[in-house]
Write an enzyme that holds these catalytic residues in place. Structure first.
Site, PDB file in Angstrom:
ATOM      1  N   GLU A 124     -42.963 -13.891  51.334  1.00 49.99           N
ATOM      2  CA  GLU A 124     -43.163 -13.492  49.950  1.00 49.99           C
ATOM      3  C   GLU A 124     -44.030 -12.234  49.926  1.00 49.99           C
ATOM      4  OE1 GLU A 124     -44.974 -16.383  47.334  1.00 49.99           O
ATOM      5  OE2 GLU A 124     -44.443 -15.239  45.565  1.00 49.99           O
ATOM      6  N   GLY A 256     -54.259 -16.626  50.421  1.00 50.89           N
ATOM      7  CA  GLY A 256     -54.783 -17.974  50.622  1.00 50.89           C
ATOM      8  C   GLY A 256     -53.816 -18.874  51.379  1.00 50.89           C
ATOM      9  N   ALA A 257     -52.588 -18.946  50.890  1.00 50.92           N
ATOM     10  CA  ALA A 257     -51.610 -19.834  51.507  1.00 50.92           C
ATOM     11  C   ALA A 257     -50.237 -19.529  50.930  1.00 50.92           C
ATOM     12  CB  ALA A 257     -51.960 -21.293  51.245  1.00 50.92           C
ATOM     13  N   ASN A 260     -43.802 -21.881  51.622  1.00 53.79           N
ATOM     14  CA  ASN A 260     -42.501 -21.961  52.287  1.00 53.79           C
ATOM     15  C   ASN A 260     -41.973 -23.395  52.282  1.00 53.79           C
ATOM     16  OD1 ASN A 260     -43.178 -19.234  53.315  1.00 53.79           O
ATOM     17  ND2 ASN A 260     -44.633 -20.405  54.535  1.00 53.79           N
ATOM     18  N   HIS A 292     -51.917 -26.851  45.226  1.00 53.40           N
ATOM     19  CA  HIS A 292     -51.148 -25.729  44.671  1.00 53.40           C
ATOM     20  C   HIS A 292     -49.857 -25.507  45.475  1.00 53.40           C
ATOM     21  CE1 HIS A 292     -50.806 -21.709  42.691  1.00 53.40           C
ATOM     22  NE2 HIS A 292     -50.185 -21.415  43.824  1.00 53.40           N
ATOM     23  N   GLU A 293     -50.005 -25.374  46.784  1.00 53.39           N
ATOM     24  CA  GLU A 293     -48.818 -25.083  47.601  1.00 53.39           C
ATOM     25  C   GLU A 293     -47.855 -26.272  47.572  1.00 53.39           C
ATOM     26  OE1 GLU A 293     -48.710 -22.093  48.162  1.00 53.39           O
ATOM     27  OE2 GLU A 293     -50.839 -21.625  48.033  1.00 53.39           O
ATOM     28  N   GLU A 315     -46.135 -19.127  39.350  1.00 51.30           N
ATOM     29  CA  GLU A 315     -47.570 -19.094  39.655  1.00 51.30           C
ATOM     30  C   GLU A 315     -48.435 -19.614  38.508  1.00 51.30           C
ATOM     31  OE1 GLU A 315     -48.468 -19.052  42.495  1.00 51.30           O
ATOM     32  OE2 GLU A 315     -46.881 -17.999  43.587  1.00 51.30           O
TER      33      GLU A 315
HETATM   34  N1  TRP Z   1     -47.072 -17.591  46.656  1.00 49.28           N
HETATM   35  C1  TRP Z   1     -48.362 -17.738  47.266  1.00 49.28           C
HETATM   36  C2  TRP Z   1     -49.143 -18.691  46.390  1.00 49.28           C
HETATM   37  O1  TRP Z   1     -49.544 -18.385  45.337  1.00 49.28           O
HETATM   38  C3  TRP Z   1     -49.169 -16.510  47.415  1.00 49.28           C
HETATM   39  C4  TRP Z   1     -48.605 -15.338  48.084  1.00 49.28           C
HETATM   40  C5  TRP Z   1     -47.899 -14.365  47.547  1.00 49.28           C
HETATM   41  C6  TRP Z   1     -48.870 -14.917  49.379  1.00 49.28           C
HETATM   42  N2  TRP Z   1     -47.698 -13.344  48.431  1.00 49.28           N
HETATM   43  C7  TRP Z   1     -48.306 -13.653  49.543  1.00 49.28           C
HETATM   44  C8  TRP Z   1     -49.552 -15.492  50.409  1.00 49.28           C
HETATM   45  C9  TRP Z   1     -48.447 -12.944  50.717  1.00 49.28           C
HETATM   46  C10 TRP Z   1     -49.680 -14.792  51.589  1.00 49.28           C
HETATM   47  C11 TRP Z   1     -49.144 -13.514  51.730  1.00 49.28           C
HETATM   48  O2  TRP Z   1     -49.320 -19.808  46.692  1.00 49.28           O
HETATM   49 ZN    ZN Z   2     -48.796 -19.996  44.107  1.00 50.41          ZN
END
Ligand code: TRP
Ligand code: ZN
Length: 853
Positions: A124, A256-257, A260, A292-293, A315
């Site tokens: 992402e 943060g995380a 996937n 969250h994840e 989000e």
């Molecule tokens: N989708 C992730 C979340 O909010 C965050 C995210 C977006 C991300 N782009 C990223 C994490 C690039 C790491 C690197 O949970």
């Molecule tokens: Zn998120």
């Protein structure tokens, strides 16, 4: 470096083809990984034109390309691989490509990269194109099968494991997904494992994968995961949908995380915890981010976004859900206060400056720059308002309909609002402005008391933001309660629905003029503009039944005191001191709540407030004001602090529970104040006796505030030198507590130490980001702070543009300050823009920030 174009929401067009399946084979090698991709494609029936096939790709060395088995030579440029329409069959066809990539040299941490000998991916938003040729857009969803070949013990990808042998493994994800949810991990990892049985009785294997030695620090993350899975079943009726759920912790990670499918990848700082290494705040964040994840599995993965303009669809909703979860797991009132503090500290700041943008932006250059507090935090607040407006039952109906109607879709904000309209019959056209208009509404409150009728009149102002000079009135749910002068509540919380620019609400049948408690629970992300005498704020701090507004009254009082000291050289008022003293020593109140009341407003927050008053904030004066208030509070609370500290200093065995964390927070607040009186004696002994990282950091902070603690810093480093996540605290803490005049020099000194591994995003943020967060230090009139941060952004940019661009938001507040500071900040931004080979990411940020003046 790369020529970048603006992308517009209005230009959306479905993709030319559908991808029925994807088969990927990875032959992993640090400098020469081969990726074989077999895509089954067919023309998209929604597209009447017969278009060419254009795949995204970046930095890929094409080895071969076959269409239905026949070698072809497609047109390839720096960003795309194109096959002309006349070369494509009218029917389904198979496209096979083989590419070579070099994960070891990937310092951007996007695509396939390596972290301490381990392979991992981050796709992402648009990282999959760095792995193979593919339509890298979220509305193209497909079924992925993956084969990994590597001489490493653990080989992971999305979905369920199907088969494995020596040096290979195969994975099959039955759920169609966009490429940004693809993940692969390979390395020498150890698992902390558990199992979960879903509500319908299916067994799921859970594993948290970490580097050898770290498996003893996964218990809290696992516990949080299990509670998240149960909660999503109970509250949203959402079950997990694969046989395994894997989480991997990596040390080099930009954010943060990442959610996937079936294989969440985490920054190790949001997984690993033990009482000796993690603070109570770390525990709370781990719980929230694990949740969250996990929650993304439904809000993000099963229902994804049509395009990146819809980012808040996943989000905002997922943040809202993780806030609900944390509120249920801990004290809801304390969580709400913390969440609002974050919103104000980050999102209000963003909304008031040159980077302001709507929750759903309509154009962007680099999508990575739009993972913002506005999309996440304000996006969550917007959902909170929607829930207030349609009520608990309406919200539940709408969400059930959303999952029902859109499971498997790549959806839009229009789809989201439509389910609310269909489920509740409400017209949301005005509400939609919250998604399209940037800026924080200012709501002015006037009151009148006349013949037993009490009238509240609200006036909303929606300030101009970049590209949006004129705004329309918004729907604002304002929760209000009324108190009698004796402290009883005469009108319990009701919701007033403001829809016009100016609107009055009448309350009849009251015996006396009430004291209003307005915007209870922070029912809308607005700034309340209400002149109230200090005595009324003190009254609400003592009597309000709404915990948020009780805290808010104390905060408003503290802000007024701080602004008056900074602007007019006023002295600390006894109203504030007395009010805070009674809260501090009120044992009937939650210790966590009392600790929050003792936390003075931040300096950046006061600077923002002073700027909004049309005055110039002086960072040095604000800093001095805050210190003066702390000193006066220490004197006012007096001997009682010792008693409080002793009462809280028990010998209970450590638990990360919210209750115990709250006691520790209050104890540390008391310690900080006591240190002002005893010259640091108690803090030094508290550091020596500390039994948790929370206490260790609390005691060290108290000492650093007294300009002591050098010996303690040395012993801390000796003890934790080999633990990067703990050492990040060591760096950040010293810089955060440094004297403003010395903060930049101290940062430079720490940069010179061998531990400053600046290519690691956590360490970069712990040092450079910490200076940027030291308000008076970063904005010191010498300009040293601006220069140092700008120099390091430029140094990081060629390696990791995404993190450089994020940290650059340090400069977003520059237009607030005096001419001399503005000149210095502008010079720093100009230096950035004039750098040769600047990344598109950092260029976009610097240009947007400079456009403000
Ligand atoms: N989708 C992730 C979340 O909010 C965050 C995210 C977006 C991300 N782009 C990223 C994490 C690039 C790491 C690197 O949970
Ligand atoms: Zn998120």
């Amino acid at each position: 470096m790369s020529e970048q174009k603006t992308v517009y929401l209005a230009d959306y067009l479905p993709y030319s083809h559908l991808v029925d399946s994807v088969d990927l084979t990875f032959r992993l090698h640090p400098t020469a990984t081969r990726v074989l991709a077999r895509l089954k494609l067919r023309p998209n029936p929604d597209r009447k034109d017969r278009d060419h096939l254009r795949l995204d790709g970046e930095g890929l060395t094409l080895i071969s390309c076959r269409l239905d088995g026949q070698p072809i030579a497609p047109t390839v440029d720096a960003q795309s691989l194109t096959i002309a329409a006349h070369e494509l069959p009218h029917a389904p066809f198979t496209l096979e490509t083989e590419v070579e990539i070099a994960p070891e040299g990937n310092t951007a941490l996007e695509g396939l990269y390596m972290s301490k000998g381990m392979y991992c991916t981050q796709c992402e938003a648009e990282g999959f194109r760095k792995i193979t040729w593919y339509p890298d857009r979220p509305d193209v969803m497909s079924r992925f099968k993956v084969r990994i070949e590597a001489d490493l013990p653990v080989l992971l990808s999305n979905g369920n494991p199907t088969s494995q042998g020596p040096n290979w493994a195969e994975w099959d994800d039955p759920w169609p997904k966009p490429a940004y949810l693809f993940a692969l991990v390979a390395g020498d990892l150890r698992a902390h494992s558990a199992a979960f049985t879903t509500a319908s009785g299916r067994k799921v294997d859970l594993h948290i994968w970490v580097r050898p030695g770290d498996e003893t620090r996964c218990a809290y993350a696992m516990d949080s995961l299990i509670r998240s899975m149960r909660w999503d079943e109970q509250v949203y009726g959402r079950e997990y949908d694969l046989e395994v759920f894997n989480i991997v912790a990596v040390d080099d990670f930009n954010m943060g995380a990442m959610e996937n499918k079936g294989l969440n990848i985490f920054n190790s700082r949001y997984v690993l915890a033990s009482p000796e290494t993690a603070t109570d705040d770390d525990y709370a964040r781990i719980e929230a981010i694990i949740a969250h994840e996990y929650f993304h599995n439904w809000t993000g993965n099963r229902i994804t976004c049509r395009d990146w303009f819809q980012l808040c669809l996943k989000e905002g909703l997922t943040v809202f859900r993780d806030h609900q979860f944390s509120g249920d797991m801990r004290s809801a009132a304390v969580r709400r206060i913390e969440d609002v503090a974050t919103l104000r500290g980050r999102q209000f700041r963003e909304d008031a400056g040159p980077l302001a943008h709507p929750v759903r932006p309509e154009s962007f250059i680099e999508i990575n720059n739009f993972y913002t507090a506005t999309v996440y935090e304000k996006g969550a607040e917007v959902i909170g308002m929607l829930k207030s407006l349609v009520g608990e039952a309406g919200y539940k109906r709408a969400l059930d309909l959303y999952f029902d109607r859109h499971d498997g879709d790549a959806a839009t904000i229009e789809d989201w609002l439509q389910v609310f309209e269909d489920a509740t019959g409400r017209d949301l056209s005005q509400f939609k402005l919250w998604y399209s208009e940037a800026g924080t509404p200012q709501v002015k409150v006037d009151e009148a008391w006349d013949n037993g009728v009490y009238t509240l009149t609200f006036t909303q102002k929606n300030p101009a933001t970049p590209g949006q000079p004129k705004k329309q009135p918004k729907v604002i749910p304002i929760k209000v309660g009324l108190l009698n002068p004796n402290g009883d509540e005469v009108v319990p919380t009701i919701m007033l629905e403001m829809t016009r620019a100016k609107q009055s609400f009448r309350f009849e049948g009251l015996a006396a003029k009430p004291v209003p408690s307005i915007l209870r629970g922070f029912s809308a992300p607005v700034v309340l503009d209400r002149k109230a005498p200090a005595a009324e704020r003190a009254f609400l701090l003592a009597h309000d039944t709404d915990a948020f507004n009780k805290w808010e009254a104390g905060r408003a009082l503290a802000k007024e005191v701080m602004a008056d000291i900074a602007l007019k050289g006023a002295t600390v008022t006894s109203d504030w001191l007395d009010a805070l003293a009674s809260v501090t020593f009120d044992d009937s109140l939650d210790p966590a709540f009392r600790a929050l009341c003792l936390r003075l407003p931040g300096e950046d927050d006061i600077a923002q407030t002073i700027h909004a008053m049309g005055r110039l904030p002086d960072p040095a004066k604000i800093h001095a004001a805050r210190r003066e208030m702390t000193g006066a509070l220490a004197v006012r609370l007096g001997e009682g602090l010792q008693r409080l500290y002793k009462d809280l200093d028990d010998n209970a065995p450590f638990s990360p529970s919210a209750a115990q964390a709250g006691r520790r927070a209050l104890k540390i607040a008391a310690l900080g104040l006591l240190s002002r009186r005893d010259g640091g004696k108690l803090a030094a002994s508290a550091f020596a006796r500390a039994r948790s990282m929370t206490e260790e950091i609390g005691a060290l902070s108290a000492l650093l505030d007294l300009r002591q603690g050098q010996a303690e810093l040395v012993s801390f480093a000796a003890r934790w030198g080999r633990d990067a996540n703990v050492m990040d605290k060591w760096y950040a803490l010293q810089i955060a507590h440094a004297d403003p005049a010395e903060a930049a020099d101290l940062t430079a000194t720490l940069i010179g130490t061998p531990g400053f591994d600046w290519k690691n995003p956590n360490r970069f943020r712990a040092v450079i980001g910490a200076l940027a967060a030291n308000h008076a230090g970063f904005h010191h009139r010498s300009g040293k702070g601006y220069r140092l941060v700008a120099d390091w952004l430029l140094k990081l940019d060629p390696l990791n543009p995404q993190t450089a661009a994020r940290v650059s938001t340090a400069f977003e507040t520059w237009p607030r300050y005096d001419a001399a500071r503005r000149r210095l900040a502008r010079a720093a931004l100009d230096t950035i823009l004039s750098a040769p080979d600047l990344s598109g990411d950092l260029r976009e940020m610097a240009e947007r920030m400079l456009s403000a003046g």
